[in-house]
Design a protein around this motif. Structure first.
Motif, PDB file in Angstrom:
ATOM      1  N   GLU A   1       2.081   1.756  -3.612  1.00  0.00           N
ATOM      2  CA  GLU A   1       0.956   2.282  -4.426  1.00  0.00           C
ATOM      3  C   GLU A   1       0.801   3.579  -4.264  1.00  0.00           C
ATOM      4  OE1 GLU A   1      -2.480  -0.295  -3.766  1.00  0.00           O
ATOM      5  OE2 GLU A   1      -2.371  -0.701  -5.761  1.00  0.00           O
ATOM      6  N   MET A   2       0.862   3.928  -2.931  1.00  0.00           N
ATOM      7  CA  MET A   2       0.740   5.388  -2.575  1.00  0.00           C
ATOM      8  C   MET A   2       1.557   6.393  -2.983  1.00  0.00           C
ATOM      9  SD  MET A   2       0.778   6.698   1.325  1.00  0.00           S
ATOM     10  CE  MET A   2       2.391   6.603   1.725  1.00  0.00           C
TER      11      MET A   2
ATOM     12  N   ARG B   1      -9.436  -1.669  -8.204  1.00  0.00           N
ATOM     13  CA  ARG B   1     -10.501  -0.424  -8.709  1.00  0.00           C
ATOM     14  C   ARG B   1     -10.717  -0.436 -10.093  1.00  0.00           C
ATOM     15  NH1 ARG B   1      -9.468   4.522 -10.761  1.00  0.00           N
ATOM     16  NH2 ARG B   1     -10.948   6.150 -10.513  1.00  0.00           N
ATOM     17  N   SER B   2      -9.604  -0.863 -10.829  1.00  0.00           N
ATOM     18  CA  SER B   2      -9.661  -0.852 -12.483  1.00  0.00           C
ATOM     19  C   SER B   2     -10.531  -1.915 -12.770  1.00  0.00           C
ATOM     20  CB  SER B   2      -8.481  -0.645 -13.085  1.00  0.00           C
ATOM     21  OG  SER B   2      -7.536  -1.657 -12.619  1.00  0.00           O
TER      22      SER B   2
ATOM     23  N   SER C   1       0.827  -1.296   0.082  1.00  0.00           N
ATOM     24  CA  SER C   1      -0.101  -0.049   0.060  1.00  0.00           C
ATOM     25  C   SER C   1       0.920   1.260   0.042  1.00  0.00           C
ATOM     26  CB  SER C   1      -1.030   0.128   1.184  1.00  0.00           C
ATOM     27  OG  SER C   1      -0.214   0.302   2.345  1.00  0.00           O
TER      28      SER C   1
ATOM     29  N   TRP D   1      -5.425   0.453  -6.627  1.00  0.00           N
ATOM     30  CA  TRP D   1      -6.060   0.860  -8.093  1.00  0.00           C
ATOM     31  C   TRP D   1      -6.317  -0.279  -8.595  1.00  0.00           C
ATOM     32  CZ3 TRP D   1      -2.607  -0.546 -11.406  1.00  0.00           C
ATOM     33  CH2 TRP D   1      -1.179  -0.485 -11.121  1.00  0.00           C
TER      34      TRP D   1
END
Lengths: 299, 220
Positions: A201-202, A294-295, A198, A291
């Protein structure tokens, strides 16, 4: 001092994977050496073609040529009446010493051809091959009888097939179990690094950048596990061979045992590394909850 | 720099996390976001950093329209944003230097530049002397300063901070807020969620109040 990240988990994963790969390598080793022993025993399979006393030299040469042309035979040895008689005498010398003086017996013992099968014939095919050869020879001139231990070979072929199938099934079962254990072990390792994922990603790491260290770790873990398993199996192999050569030498098996070839060792290590990387790839893909999920949900 | 227009976010249930959010935050602005737990502050921050998508409406951040952004562009957007969390989210097996260097390494900066820039930022947050320490061996305030250093090292246009002082004592909290104001003074848009209304009042900055997923106050 650098904190040890998931040291216990990594160690236990390494131990579990080493055990799994050890079981697979041991099965391969067992299968390979069993095959060696079968080949050794298979070498003893031969056909005895008893010749009539009237057979001419030209007929005998023709018979030998015929056998060679079938492509199914290896060594052909001529056994004369005299040699057969002498062999018989020496074998029975201690049981019946007077037998050697019986000249009439010489007339009863026929000359023969000892026919070995070609080395390329698989143990399970030996019986069929011998039957075919016997059928072809049956009507030839100068042959009195053909013997090839039919009962023994039939049983031997059945045992070979059964054992080969059992080993194949065992390897498949162990391989499936190893894959399952490995996948779970790597998944647990990845789960513990969710925070790291995470954070990456951030700060804008790409998916490939995030996956890279996990793939590397999986590959190293897989490769190291196979290497360690290989070392343990080798030590066990050397110990077993020493035992067979020394204390169990009467079995005469020690010299037929071989370890996995260097090429196979290399392929197994690379395979382990590849499997580890694949396991990591599948796990990272699943746990990513940023993400990428999410995608996925948008797709 | 940050613009929400008619944004709605509904989770399955249905739970309406955000309702008709309209807001505009300009470049170099310092804005507080307040509101009770469950008001939607974190959801709003997740949308800014593209960790969550809108149900309807438009979100624009640092020139990206997040309603149309594709997954390949998201890392590029995130490199223009700095994020600070209440629980710091530092990697415990990396030194302070390595933690702060991460955003630069991720975008592929050269090692010489990374060394220089990280030392510069650690100097700015007063941690240059502890660059080779691991997070678990430093105080909470120092960990948060490291997190801020990591969030600004790549010079983002936007810095979002979700309860950055939630785990700190009052003196440390003031230090962290001073640091965030200094970052803002360099031209970065700073958006801070906080429960500490006293501290928010003292700072005299623009304050958005969120309640039940709606903006109910915008104090400038």
């Amino acid at each position: 001092m650098k904190p040890k990240k998931n040291f216990i988990l990594r160690l236990s994963t390494l131990v579990v994977l080493t055990a799994c790969f050890g079981a697979i390598i041991a099965s391969l080793l067992l299968a390979q050496n069993f095959k060696n022993l079968l080949t050794m025993w298979g070498d003893d399979v031969q056909m005895t073609v008893y010749l009539s006393s009237e057979i001419k030299e030209s007929d005998l040469a023709e018979l030998e040529e015929f056998l060679k042309q079938t492509g199914q035979v290896g060594l052909i040895t001529r056994i004369s009446k005299e040699k057969a008689f002498n062999d018989f005498k020496s074998q029975l010398a201690s049981y019946a010493p007077d037998l050697g003086q019986d000249e009439e017996l010489l007339k009863l013992i026929p000359a023969s051809l000892q026919v070995r099968l070609a080395s390329g014939i698989a143990p399970q095919d030996q019986m069929r091959t011998l039957n075919e050869l016997a059928a072809k020879l049956k009507n030839k001139e100068g042959i009195e009888d053909i013997s090839y231990g039919q009962d023994w070979i039939e049983k031997y072929g059945a045992i070979v097939t059964a054992v080969e199938r059992s080993i194949e099934a065992l390897v498949c079962i162990i391989l499936a179990a190893a894959l399952l254990v490995m996948s779970n072990a790597i998944r647990a390792s990845v789960q513990l690094r969710r925070d790291e994922i995470s954070v990456l990603e951030m700060i804008g790491a790409t998916y490939a950048y995030i996956r890279k260290p996990f793939l590397k770790e999986g590959a190293v873990l897989g490769g190291a596990s196979v290497s360690m398993a290989m070392v343990f199996c080798y030590l066990a192999f050397v110990a077993t061979k020493n035992l067979l050569v020394t204390k169990l030498s009467f079995l005469q098996l020690g010299h037929y045992l071989t370890f996995i070839s260097p090429l196979m060792v290399l392929l197994l290590i690379l395979g382990g590394a590849g499997l580890g990387a694949l396991g990591s790839y599948l796990c990272v893909r699943k746990i990513n909850d940023g993400w990428s999920s999410r995608s996925k949900s948008e797709a | 720099m940050i613009e929400f227009s008619h944004v709605y976010k509904t989770y399955s249930g249905p739970v309406h996390a955000l309702k008709n959010i309209d807001l505009k935050i300009g470049k170099g602005e310092f804005v507080f976001l307040t509101g009770p737990s469950g008001a939607g502050k974190t959801t709003l921050f997740k949308m800014i950093s593209a960790f969550d998508s809108v149900t309807s409406g438009n979100v624009n951040v640092a020139g990206f329209n997040l309603s149309e952004i594709n997954h390949r562009e998201i890392p590029i957007l995130r490199r223009k944003i700095g994020v600070v969390f209440q629980d710091f989210k530092l990697l415990r097996d990396k030194t302070l230097f390595e933690n702060v260097a991460l955003p630069l390494q991720v975008r592929g900066d050269k090692n010489v530049f990374v060394q220089r820039r990280v030392h510069e930022v650690l100097e700015k947050v007063g941690l240059a002397h502890r660059h080779d320490q691991y997070p678990e061996f430093i105080s909470g305030g120092e960990q948060q300063r490291t997190a801020i250093a990591r969030a600004i090292v790549h010079q983002p246009g936007v810095l979002i901070a979700d309860e950055p002082t939630g785990n700190l004592d009052p003196r440390m909290s003031e230090e962290i807020m001073d640091l965030l104001e200094a970052v803002c003074a360099q031209g970065t848009t700073v958006f801070v969620a906080s429960h500490d209304l006293e501290m928010v009042k003292r700072r005299k900055k623009r304050t958005l109040e969120l309640k039940d997923g709606m903006i109910v106050g915008d104090l400038k």
